[in-house]
Write a protein that holds these residues in place. Structure first.
Motif, PDB file in Angstrom:
ATOM      1  N   LEU A  19      72.499  39.979  95.572  1.00 58.67           N
ATOM      2  CA  LEU A  19      71.401  39.937  94.605  1.00 58.67           C
ATOM      3  C   LEU A  19      70.403  41.066  94.821  1.00 58.67           C
ATOM      4  CD1 LEU A  19      70.634  36.100  94.716  1.00 58.67           C
ATOM      5  CD2 LEU A  19      71.897  37.337  92.937  1.00 58.67           C
ATOM      6  N   ASP A  20      69.673  41.380  93.773  1.00 63.16           N
ATOM      7  CA  ASP A  20      68.548  42.309  93.886  1.00 63.16           C
ATOM      8  C   ASP A  20      67.405  41.603  94.602  1.00 63.16           C
ATOM      9  OD1 ASP A  20      69.763  44.400  92.478  1.00 63.16           O
ATOM     10  OD2 ASP A  20      69.078  43.611  90.537  1.00 63.16           O
ATOM     11  N   PRO A  21      66.532  42.361  95.269  1.00 60.53           N
ATOM     12  CA  PRO A  21      65.407  41.742  95.985  1.00 60.53           C
ATOM     13  C   PRO A  21      64.527  40.866  95.102  1.00 60.53           C
ATOM     14  CG  PRO A  21      65.620  44.037  96.622  1.00 60.53           C
ATOM     15  CD  PRO A  21      66.591  43.798  95.497  1.00 60.53           C
ATOM     16  N   GLU A  22      64.330  41.266  93.850  1.00 66.22           N
ATOM     17  CA  GLU A  22      63.505  40.454  92.943  1.00 66.22           C
ATOM     18  C   GLU A  22      64.164  39.102  92.659  1.00 66.22           C
ATOM     19  OE1 GLU A  22      62.619  44.722  92.458  1.00 66.22           O
ATOM     20  OE2 GLU A  22      64.481  43.606  92.301  1.00 66.22           O
ATOM     21  N   ASP A  23      65.498  39.105  92.558  1.00 69.26           N
ATOM     22  CA  ASP A  23      66.217  37.851  92.323  1.00 69.26           C
ATOM     23  C   ASP A  23      66.163  36.945  93.551  1.00 69.26           C
ATOM     24  OD1 ASP A  23      66.889  38.668  89.739  1.00 69.26           O
ATOM     25  OD2 ASP A  23      68.746  39.624  90.428  1.00 69.26           O
ATOM     26  N   VAL A  24      66.231  37.552  94.728  1.00 74.41           N
ATOM     27  CA  VAL A  24      66.112  36.773  95.963  1.00 74.41           C
ATOM     28  C   VAL A  24      64.742  36.115  96.018  1.00 74.41           C
ATOM     29  CG1 VAL A  24      66.037  36.895  98.491  1.00 74.41           C
ATOM     30  CG2 VAL A  24      67.789  38.163  97.233  1.00 74.41           C
ATOM     31  N   ARG A  25      63.714  36.891  95.722  1.00 76.20           N
ATOM     32  CA  ARG A  25      62.363  36.333  95.699  1.00 76.20           C
ATOM     33  C   ARG A  25      62.251  35.230  94.655  1.00 76.20           C
ATOM     34  NH1 ARG A  25      58.276  40.500  94.408  1.00 76.20           N
ATOM     35  NH2 ARG A  25      59.006  40.088  92.314  1.00 76.20           N
ATOM     36  N   GLY A  26      62.878  35.415  93.508  1.00 74.00           N
ATOM     37  CA  GLY A  26      62.859  34.406  92.459  1.00 74.00           C
ATOM     38  C   GLY A  26      63.505  33.096  92.888  1.00 74.00           C
ATOM     39  N   LEU A  27      64.514  33.168  93.749  1.00 71.16           N
ATOM     40  CA  LEU A  27      65.138  31.959  94.287  1.00 71.16           C
ATOM     41  C   LEU A  27      64.299  31.330  95.388  1.00 71.16           C
ATOM     42  CD1 LEU A  27      68.861  33.108  94.571  1.00 71.16           C
ATOM     43  CD2 LEU A  27      67.955  31.348  93.053  1.00 71.16           C
ATOM     44  N   LEU A  28      63.770  32.172  96.271  1.00 71.15           N
ATOM     45  CA  LEU A  28      63.066  31.658  97.441  1.00 71.15           C
ATOM     46  C   LEU A  28      61.675  31.113  97.131  1.00 71.15           C
ATOM     47  CD1 LEU A  28      63.980  34.147 100.308  1.00 71.15           C
ATOM     48  CD2 LEU A  28      64.848  31.838  99.909  1.00 71.15           C
ATOM     49  N   SER A  29      60.969  31.722  96.213  1.00 74.83           N
ATOM     50  CA  SER A  29      59.577  31.315  95.962  1.00 74.83           C
ATOM     51  C   SER A  29      59.447  29.838  95.593  1.00 74.83           C
ATOM     52  CB  SER A  29      58.934  32.206  94.903  1.00 74.83           C
ATOM     53  OG  SER A  29      58.768  33.503  95.423  1.00 74.83           O
ATOM     54  N   PRO A  30      60.194  29.329  94.602  1.00 69.79           N
ATOM     55  CA  PRO A  30      60.051  27.901  94.291  1.00 69.79           C
ATOM     56  C   PRO A  30      60.587  26.997  95.409  1.00 69.79           C
ATOM     57  CG  PRO A  30      61.665  28.933  92.823  1.00 69.79           C
ATOM     58  CD  PRO A  30      61.043  30.016  93.640  1.00 69.79           C
ATOM     59  N   TYR A  31      61.634  27.430  96.088  1.00 72.11           N
ATOM     60  CA  TYR A  31      62.184  26.674  97.217  1.00 72.11           C
ATOM     61  C   TYR A  31      61.149  26.566  98.339  1.00 72.11           C
ATOM     62  CZ  TYR A  31      64.721  26.435 101.697  1.00 72.11           C
ATOM     63  OH  TYR A  31      65.118  26.143 102.972  1.00 72.11           O
ATOM     64  N   HIS A  32      60.560  27.703  98.728  1.00 75.35           N
ATOM     65  CA  HIS A  32      59.527  27.690  99.773  1.00 75.35           C
ATOM     66  C   HIS A  32      58.352  26.812  99.367  1.00 75.35           C
ATOM     67  CE1 HIS A  32      60.818  31.752 101.758  1.00 75.35           C
ATOM     68  NE2 HIS A  32      61.496  30.729 102.231  1.00 75.35           N
ATOM     69  N   ALA A  33      57.918  26.942  98.115  1.00 80.56           N
ATOM     70  CA  ALA A  33      56.757  26.174  97.654  1.00 80.56           C
ATOM     71  C   ALA A  33      57.027  24.671  97.727  1.00 80.56           C
ATOM     72  CB  ALA A  33      56.384  26.584  96.231  1.00 80.56           C
ATOM     73  N   ALA A  42      64.902  30.205 105.807  1.00 79.49           N
ATOM     74  CA  ALA A  42      64.595  29.176 106.801  1.00 79.49           C
ATOM     75  C   ALA A  42      63.104  28.837 106.795  1.00 79.49           C
ATOM     76  CB  ALA A  42      65.005  29.642 108.191  1.00 79.49           C
ATOM     77  N   VAL A  43      62.833  27.553 106.941  1.00 81.31           N
ATOM     78  CA  VAL A  43      61.455  27.069 107.019  1.00 81.31           C
ATOM     79  C   VAL A  43      61.357  26.231 108.291  1.00 81.31           C
ATOM     80  CG1 VAL A  43      59.629  25.749 105.892  1.00 81.31           C
ATOM     81  CG2 VAL A  43      61.335  26.956 104.503  1.00 81.31           C
ATOM     82  N   MET A  44      60.329  26.521 109.099  1.00 84.67           N
ATOM     83  CA  MET A  44      60.108  25.762 110.325  1.00 84.67           C
ATOM     84  C   MET A  44      58.709  25.170 110.274  1.00 84.67           C
ATOM     85  SD  MET A  44      60.409  27.126 114.184  1.00 84.67           S
ATOM     86  CE  MET A  44      59.417  26.376 115.452  1.00 84.67           C
ATOM     87  N   ALA A  45      58.632  23.856 110.501  1.00 85.19           N
ATOM     88  CA  ALA A  45      57.343  23.166 110.471  1.00 85.19           C
ATOM     89  C   ALA A  45      57.194  22.312 111.717  1.00 85.19           C
ATOM     90  CB  ALA A  45      57.234  22.295 109.229  1.00 85.19           C
TER      91      ALA A  45
END
Length: 179
Positions: A56-70, A90-93
């Motif tokens: 994927l392009d970096p913008e598409d990666v960000r588009g996938l990760l942003s809602p997932y991270h949120a 990866a998310v660590m809490a």
């Protein structure tokens, strides 16, 4: 090199006060707010994300990760966790730092269940989730606008547990599985 506990400015060896903010410097790491605590760590990552992201392009990666991270952050924080870091997918809490509750392991598992249930409704997402409870060295450090929590890994690697865990497995330390 001594790091200022107030502003994180590096200072030369032997300095007694920070060159940037004039706060007193202490050389003993424990005196800088580091303490041993029982914490529960939740680690979440997307299955197959690295291979997918390479195509994927970096913008598409960000588009996938942003809602997932949120969404993952919202579920973790809703249950009382503190997101320590995002590393790619990866998310660590941490639950139990900076504020400890007697039911931190339960809160962490409830957050993991909530994330699992949300992912089940998403047609193209699969995650691995690990929950591990044990001792960690926890240090409060002041950030620009909020306090961050940094916990150093204990004997067991939580990320290794997530990578090797199958869906529905819990940690032996926590004693709770997703059934």
């Amino acid at each position: 090199m001594a790091t200022c506990p107030s502003c994180d400015q590096p200072n030369p060896e032997g300095a007694r006060f920070c060159n940037a903010c004039a706060s007193p410097l202490q050389t003993d790491e424990r005196a800088l707010g580091e303490e041993r605590k029982i914490v529960t760590v939740v680690f979440v990552d997307l299955v197959g994300f690295t291979a997918q992201a390479e195509r994927l392009d970096p913008e598409d990666v960000r588009g996938l990760l942003s809602p997932y991270h949120a969404r993952v952050r919202a579920e973790l924080e809703r249950h009382g966790g503190t997101v320590e870091k995002f590393i790619g997918d990866a998310v660590m809490a941490v639950f139990g730092a900076p504020m400890a509750h007697e039911d931190d392991p339960e809160r962490a598992v409830r957050a993991a269940f909530a994330i699992r249930d949300w992912v089940a409704e998403q047609p193209d997402l699969q995650v691995r989730i690990a929950v591990n409870t044990g001792e960690a060295l926890v240090r409060q450090r002041r950030a620009r606008r909020r306090d961050d929590v940094s916990s150093d890994a204990r004997r067991d690697s939580v990320s290794g547990g997530a990578a090797g865990a199958g869906e529905g497995q819990g940690s032996a330390d926590t004693g709770l599985g997703s059934g």
